[in-house]
Design an enzyme around this catalytic site. Structure first.
Site, short mmCIF file in Angstrom:
data_model
loop_
_atom_site.label_atom_id
_atom_site.label_comp_id
_atom_site.label_asym_id
_atom_site.label_seq_id
_atom_site.Cartn_x
_atom_site.Cartn_y
_atom_site.Cartn_z
N GLU A 172 0.82 -1.20 0.00
CA GLU A 172 0.00 0.00 0.00
C GLU A 172 0.86 1.26 0.00
O GLU A 172 1.91 1.31 0.65
CB GLU A 172 -0.95 -0.02 1.20
N CYS A 202 3.67 8.39 1.11
CA CYS A 202 4.22 7.38 2.01
C CYS A 202 4.41 6.10 1.21
O CYS A 202 3.44 5.51 0.71
CB CYS A 202 3.26 7.16 3.18
N CYS A 257 6.54 -7.23 6.80
CA CYS A 257 7.69 -6.79 7.59
C CYS A 257 8.06 -7.90 8.56
O CYS A 257 7.19 -8.53 9.16
CB CYS A 257 7.37 -5.51 8.37
N CYS A 280 6.92 -5.42 15.16
CA CYS A 280 6.50 -4.45 16.17
C CYS A 280 5.04 -4.74 16.50
O CYS A 280 4.20 -4.87 15.61
CB CYS A 280 6.66 -3.03 15.66
N CYS A 299 1.80 -2.68 15.16
CA CYS A 299 1.77 -2.33 13.73
C CYS A 299 1.03 -3.39 12.93
O CYS A 299 1.37 -4.58 12.99
CB CYS A 299 3.20 -2.17 13.21
N GLY A 307 6.95 -2.29 5.71
CA GLY A 307 8.32 -2.79 5.71
C GLY A 307 9.30 -1.90 6.45
O GLY A 307 9.01 -0.75 6.78
N GLU A 308 10.46 -2.46 6.71
CA GLU A 308 11.60 -1.73 7.30
C GLU A 308 12.55 -1.38 6.16
O GLU A 308 13.21 -2.25 5.58
CB GLU A 308 12.31 -2.61 8.34
N SER A 331 12.32 6.27 7.58
CA SER A 331 11.98 5.89 8.95
C SER A 331 12.48 4.48 9.21
O SER A 331 12.19 3.55 8.45
CB SER A 331 10.46 5.95 9.15
N SER A 333 11.70 5.11 14.67
CA SER A 333 10.51 4.61 15.36
C SER A 333 10.92 4.15 16.75
O SER A 333 11.35 3.02 16.94
CB SER A 333 9.90 3.44 14.56
N LEU A 334 10.77 5.03 17.71
CA LEU A 334 11.27 4.78 19.06
C LEU A 334 10.24 4.04 19.91
O LEU A 334 10.46 2.91 20.35
CB LEU A 334 11.66 6.10 19.71
N HIS A 335 9.15 4.71 20.24
CA HIS A 335 7.95 4.11 20.83
C HIS A 335 8.08 3.62 22.28
O HIS A 335 7.10 3.17 22.86
CB HIS A 335 7.43 2.95 19.98
N ASN A 394 -3.52 4.01 16.01
CA ASN A 394 -4.66 3.80 15.11
C ASN A 394 -5.10 2.35 15.20
O ASN A 394 -4.38 1.44 14.76
CB ASN A 394 -4.26 4.15 13.67
N CYS A 405 -1.33 5.92 9.99
CA CYS A 405 -0.06 5.35 10.42
C CYS A 405 -0.28 4.08 11.22
O CYS A 405 -1.08 4.04 12.15
CB CYS A 405 0.69 6.37 11.27
#
Length: 368
Positions: A91, A104, A111, A115, A118, A170-171, A202, A224-226, A301, A344
């Site tokens: 996407e 984006c 991925c 995470c 996600c 994906g990363e 990112s 992407s810390l989180h 989200n 996101c």
């Protein structure tokens, strides 16, 4: 099989023409036709000799991936589901704003980093996207937007997509070579002519690849810390077990030596009761104390069976205020395209999981 010229940056295209016995400037001409003008028919490339156009028609192709579905949100956000072969799809999302248009872009089918919050990570992993599939998302979005209501009357040279973020499925740094080549095309003045400040990658924190990117193609960096500490980040961003926060912060400092911006953006998804307390905010300030940075707080989200809830508005505000009072720039991301699952963390596409991780996963209700 004909070679897909969308897979080549300008240097690689010059080598291709050299092997055909042609001058290197042909690469610049073809880049402009393919990317600046969006032409995929060699017959329309009028400043290229007819004999070369005929040779290219036999030996090469300009083939972007196919669009399976396009959706438009009530807020103007657009999402494309793009075919990735054998039942897979990725996407791509376009977010229009008053002062910019941001695309984006996805880099992998699924991925492998898992995470926990996600949607893409929950789908498992199939494969890396090729250069033509990555840059093809920008190519397709440009063509689609040029024909869309509200954009179809713009002058031919006016740019609709002003910013690109490698933040889709994906990363990106796990598909390093193809992502870097695609970004080189984005930055090429003969192609899309984007500045390094307007292309953002990112990453969840693949430290060795961050160091390579600093040397090869330093664009704006988002991490992407989180989570503010290793124990929590180990749980929700598992790559942290391999590259813990101390190593990640040091890599961010090194990256800034050559970055086009003088700060790193730390992305932080706000999960109710998980990472959004006052103490978490204070720990976060301590963790990033040596890294020039800004924060992008992202209200979670929801997606089916995620196991998480969005942080309460007052908790997000309190968290933000603590960071701002310490002198940091903090934005809270506005949710866009939620009605078409384009927000996101919601991108899922269609992934035939080769890793079988999704089948082995313990339900989140048990581990969170």
């Amino acid at each position: 099989m004909p070679v897909n010229l969308l897979d080549f940056n300008q240097a690689q295209l010059a080598e291709y023409f050299k092997n055909l016995g042609e001058k290197p400037f042909r690469a610049r001409q073809l880049m402009r036709w393919m990317h600046h003008f969006g032409v995929h028919d060699f017959g329309q490339m009028t400043d290229i000799a007819k004999s070369l156009r005929e040779k290219l028609a036999l030996e090469a192709t300009i083939t972007p991936p196919a669009v399976q579905l396009e959706q438009v949100s009530d807020d103007g956000t657009r999402k494309w589901l793009i075919a990735a072969g054998t039942g897979n799809g990725v996407e791509t999302v376009f977010i229009p704003e008053d002062d910019r248009g941001t695309l984006c872009i996805s880099s992998q089918v699924g991925c492998a980093l898992e995470c926990t919050f996600c949607s893409t990570g929950r789908q498992g992993f199939n494969r890396n996207l090729s250069v033509s599939e990555i840059i093809g998302q920008l190519w397709l979005a440009n063509q689609s937007l040029r024909q869309a209501d509200g954009y179809d009357m713009l002058p031919a040279g006016e740019r609709i997509i002003s910013n690109v973020v490698m933040m889709g499925m994906g990363e990106p740094l796990a598909n390093y070579d193809n992502v870097v080549t695609a970004m080189q095309i984005m930055l090429d003045d003969s192609a899309y002519g984007l500045s390094r400040r307007r292309v953002t990658l990112s990453t969840s924190g693949l430290v060795p690849a961050m160091d390579r990117l600093r040397e090869d193609c330093p664009v704006a960096l988002a991490v992407s810390l989180h989570a503010p500490n290793d124990a929590l980040r180990d749980e929700i961003v598992p790559i942290n077990k391999k590259y813990p926060l101390k190593e990640l912060m040091a890599a961010c400092q090194r990256y800034l030596e050559k970055a086009p911006r003088d700060f790193v953006t730390f992305e932080y998804v706000m999960l109710d009761g998980v990472n959004d307390s006052v103490e978490h905010a204070r720990q976060l300030l301590q963790t990033v104390r040596d890294v020039p940075c800004k924060f992008n707080l992202i209200p979670f989200n929801p997606f089916p069976d995620s196991g998480y809830l969005t942080s309460k508005t007052e908790n997000i505000r309190r968290f933000r205020d603590i960071l701002m009072q310490a002198g940091h720039v903090v934005t809270t991301r506005k949710t866009r395209g939620e009605d078409i699952d384009a927000a996101c963390g919601q991108l899922a596409g269609k992934v035939q999981d080769k890793t079988k991780r999704s089948a082995r996963r313990i339900p989140l209700e048990i581990v969170v």
